[in-house]
Design a protein around this motif. Structure first.
Motif, mmCIF file in Angstrom:
data_model
loop_
_atom_site.group_PDB
_atom_site.id
_atom_site.type_symbol
_atom_site.label_atom_id
_atom_site.label_comp_id
_atom_site.label_asym_id
_atom_site.label_seq_id
_atom_site.Cartn_x
_atom_site.Cartn_y
_atom_site.Cartn_z
ATOM 1 N N TYR A 1 0.801 -1.194 -0.146
ATOM 2 C CA TYR A 1 0.082 -0.067 -0.036
ATOM 3 C C TYR A 1 0.908 1.281 0.065
ATOM 4 O O TYR A 1 0.454 2.374 -0.515
ATOM 5 C CB TYR A 1 -0.870 -0.098 1.236
ATOM 6 C CG TYR A 1 -2.092 -1.053 1.184
ATOM 7 C CD1 TYR A 1 -2.714 -1.528 -0.114
ATOM 8 C CD2 TYR A 1 -2.789 -1.510 2.277
ATOM 9 C CE1 TYR A 1 -3.875 -2.115 -0.365
ATOM 10 C CE2 TYR A 1 -3.694 -2.246 2.169
ATOM 11 C CZ TYR A 1 -4.351 -2.655 0.888
ATOM 12 O OH TYR A 1 -5.576 -3.554 0.836
ATOM 13 N N GLU B 1 -6.218 4.691 0.989
ATOM 14 C CA GLU B 1 -7.280 4.190 1.790
ATOM 15 C C GLU B 1 -6.982 2.577 1.959
ATOM 16 O O GLU B 1 -7.388 2.196 3.145
ATOM 17 C CB GLU B 1 -8.638 4.208 0.609
ATOM 18 C CG GLU B 1 -9.006 5.330 0.466
ATOM 19 C CD GLU B 1 -9.520 6.212 1.626
ATOM 20 O OE1 GLU B 1 -10.006 5.848 2.694
ATOM 21 O OE2 GLU B 1 -9.340 7.409 1.519
ATOM 22 N N GLY B 2 -5.997 2.008 1.189
ATOM 23 C CA GLY B 2 -5.618 0.585 1.532
ATOM 24 C C GLY B 2 -4.905 0.753 2.778
ATOM 25 O O GLY B 2 -5.002 -0.217 3.687
ATOM 26 N N THR C 1 -6.936 0.862 5.748
ATOM 27 C CA THR C 1 -7.635 -0.394 6.353
ATOM 28 C C THR C 1 -6.635 -1.440 7.268
ATOM 29 O O THR C 1 -7.277 -2.379 7.575
ATOM 30 C CB THR C 1 -8.189 -1.520 5.003
ATOM 31 O OG1 THR C 1 -7.187 -1.867 4.499
ATOM 32 C CG2 THR C 1 -8.968 -0.432 4.278
ATOM 33 N N THR C 2 -5.313 -1.185 7.170
ATOM 34 C CA THR C 2 -4.615 -1.918 7.746
ATOM 35 C C THR C 2 -4.499 -1.784 9.408
ATOM 36 O O THR C 2 -3.835 -2.350 10.195
ATOM 37 C CB THR C 2 -2.982 -1.951 7.261
ATOM 38 O OG1 THR C 2 -2.474 -0.646 7.653
ATOM 39 C CG2 THR C 2 -3.139 -2.253 5.759
ATOM 40 N N HIS D 1 -6.609 -0.706 13.061
ATOM 41 C CA HIS D 1 -7.998 -0.738 13.601
ATOM 42 C C HIS D 1 -8.475 0.842 13.965
ATOM 43 O O HIS D 1 -7.710 1.600 13.955
ATOM 44 C CB HIS D 1 -7.875 -1.225 15.070
ATOM 45 C CG HIS D 1 -8.998 -1.702 16.007
ATOM 46 N ND1 HIS D 1 -9.703 -0.438 16.665
ATOM 47 C CD2 HIS D 1 -9.768 -2.707 15.933
ATOM 48 C CE1 HIS D 1 -10.658 -0.999 16.995
ATOM 49 N NE2 HIS D 1 -10.918 -2.248 16.688
ATOM 50 N N SER E 1 -10.040 -9.904 9.651
ATOM 51 C CA SER E 1 -8.679 -9.639 9.100
ATOM 52 C C SER E 1 -7.788 -8.980 10.081
ATOM 53 O O SER E 1 -8.326 -8.406 11.082
ATOM 54 C CB SER E 1 -8.724 -8.752 7.978
ATOM 55 O OG SER E 1 -9.263 -7.295 8.208
ATOM 56 N N THR F 1 -5.740 -6.285 11.901
ATOM 57 C CA THR F 1 -5.500 -4.839 11.802
ATOM 58 C C THR F 1 -4.269 -4.325 13.139
ATOM 59 O O THR F 1 -4.571 -5.041 14.133
ATOM 60 C CB THR F 1 -6.641 -3.890 12.026
ATOM 61 O OG1 THR F 1 -7.289 -4.533 13.182
ATOM 62 C CG2 THR F 1 -7.560 -4.302 10.871
#
Length: 168
Positions: A42, A49-50, A53-54, A56, A147, A149
């Motif tokens: 990313y 934006e990616g 998402t990694t 929390h 997933s 985070t």
């Protein structure tokens, strides 16, 4: 007196049932390695934006060099222009991670290691002095809820190139 081995194995299985097997451990470690690869990707392509998402939504950044702790959302806002400049082809953002210690379960992980970060403008005539580069010791707490985070990114003291090269 006869021992009931089936009952004994059942009892041991119930007591040890919450522990992951070696195969589970390998799968979890592969997932965690993939998490770090995703962060690298990313940043390299400038996918803001990616990258978001990694983390929390309630993640925290602890920065020893800045002597502070604050929500990662605030850090992401600060990092956004550089990430978007990478996406536009105006800058480079490269990060590498070396995880040297990992304590984990199926849904939590405490990671220790170092990262190497390099960023700056690209193009003809851009002086090397405009490039920022750092090796930093870090710790991270990750949670898995579907997933992985990150809930805490602790950027510790700077590392040396020799420490980076020696890390496995």
């Amino acid at each position: 007196m006869r021992l009931n081995f089936a009952a004994l194995f059942l009892a041991l299985g119930l007591q040890l049932g919450g522990l992951p097997t070696l195969a589970d451990d390998a799968m979890i470690e592969q997932e965690l390695d993939q998490y770090w690869s995703t962060v690298v990707h990313y940043l390299a392509v400038g996918d803001y934006e990616g990258l978001v998402t990694t983390y929390h939504p309630d993640a925290v950044l602890v920065s020893e060099s800045l002597g502070t702790s604050y929500p990662i959302a605030k850090a992401l806002v600060r990092w956004k222009p550089g990430i978007l400049a990478t996406q536009a082809g105006e800058a480079i953002s490269v990060v590498e991670f070396k995880v040297t210690e990992r304590l984990f379960s199926e849904t939590t992980s405490h990671e220790k290691g170092m990262f190497h970060f390099k960023t700056g403008p690209i193009g003809e005539g851009v002086p090397d002095a405009d490039m920022q580069e750092a090796y930093v010791h870090f710790e991270a707490l990750l949670l898995k809820n579907g997933s992985w985070t990150m809930v805490m990114e602790h950027q510790k003291q700077e590392a040396t190139l020799a420490e980076w090269q020696a890390a496995q």
